[in-house]
Motif scaffolding. Structure first.
Motif, PDB file in Angstrom:
ATOM      1  N   GLU A   1       1.659   4.151  -3.217  1.00 46.05           N
ATOM      2  CA  GLU A   1       1.486   5.602  -3.074  1.00 46.05           C
ATOM      3  C   GLU A   1       2.714   6.371  -3.542  1.00 46.05           C
ATOM      4  O   GLU A   1       2.675   7.577  -3.683  1.00 46.05           O
ATOM      5  CB  GLU A   1       1.176   5.957  -1.622  1.00 46.05           C
ATOM      6  CG  GLU A   1      -0.166   5.437  -1.149  1.00 46.05           C
ATOM      7  CD  GLU A   1      -0.381   5.625   0.345  1.00 46.05           C
ATOM      8  OE1 GLU A   1       0.545   6.101   1.040  1.00 46.05           O
ATOM      9  OE2 GLU A   1      -1.476   5.294   0.818  1.00 46.05           O
ATOM     10  N   SER A   2       3.826   5.675  -3.768  1.00 48.44           N
ATOM     11  CA  SER A   2       5.070   6.292  -4.200  1.00 48.44           C
ATOM     12  C   SER A   2       5.195   6.171  -5.713  1.00 48.44           C
ATOM     13  O   SER A   2       4.616   5.268  -6.306  1.00 48.44           O
ATOM     14  CB  SER A   2       6.261   5.597  -3.534  1.00 48.44           C
ATOM     15  OG  SER A   2       6.151   5.664  -2.141  1.00 48.44           O
TER      16      SER A   2
ATOM     17  N   THR B   1       0.839  -1.203   0.000  1.00 49.16           N
ATOM     18  CA  THR B   1       0.000   0.000   0.000  1.00 49.16           C
ATOM     19  C   THR B   1       0.871   1.249   0.000  1.00 49.16           C
ATOM     20  O   THR B   1       0.638   2.185  -0.769  1.00 49.16           O
ATOM     21  CB  THR B   1      -0.935   0.009   1.234  1.00 49.16           C
ATOM     22  OG1 THR B   1      -1.821  -1.100   1.130  1.00 49.16           O
ATOM     23  CG2 THR B   1      -1.740   1.292   1.320  1.00 49.16           C
TER      24      THR B   1
END
Length: 126
Positions: free
Chosen positions: A76-77, A72
């Motif tokens: 997000e990166s 997760t």
């Protein structure tokens, strides 16, 4: 090779997002609250559960949860999970085994994983 991105530092056995003071932390985010449990109570709770589930099931559950949180955060990166560089410091205890299993799950999703032995040996089941 892209530079390393510090992303997440958690213990495989941690449960940060469920503490009331961590409500805003969200998945994969650390908060400053730590709960402490007596070793004897934790071992008794684990022994009771291990008597009910197949051998290795608790380690697989912990590893799956850890890998999910890490994935997760990596999603997000920039770049996501595939191609990310992940370093695991794995000790000799059960958390080290959890971390090795989680690393294998992330590697199956395309992360480049390096496991570093942080003790005299690696966990036998990891």
């Amino acid at each position: 090779m892209p530079p390393l991105r510090p992303v997440l530092s958690v213990s495989a056995g941690s449960d940060h997002g469920r503490h009331p003071d961590c409500a805003g932390a969200g998945p994969g985010r650390l908060c400053n609250v730590r709960d402490a449990y007596q070793v004897a109570k934790v071992r008794a709770a684990e022994a009771a559960l291990m008597a009910l589930v197949p051998d290795g099931a608790l380690m697989q559950r912990a590893a799956t949860g850890l890998a999910s949180v890490c994935a997760t955060v990596l999603r997000e990166s920039p770049g996501g999970v595939y191609g990310s560089r992940v370093v695991v410091l794995a000790g000799t205890g059960d958390n080290g085994g959890d971390a090795l299993h989680a690393a294998a799950l992330l590697a199956r999703r395309g992360a480049a994983v390096t496991a570093i032995q942080a003790g005299p040996r690696l966990h036998a089941a990891g």
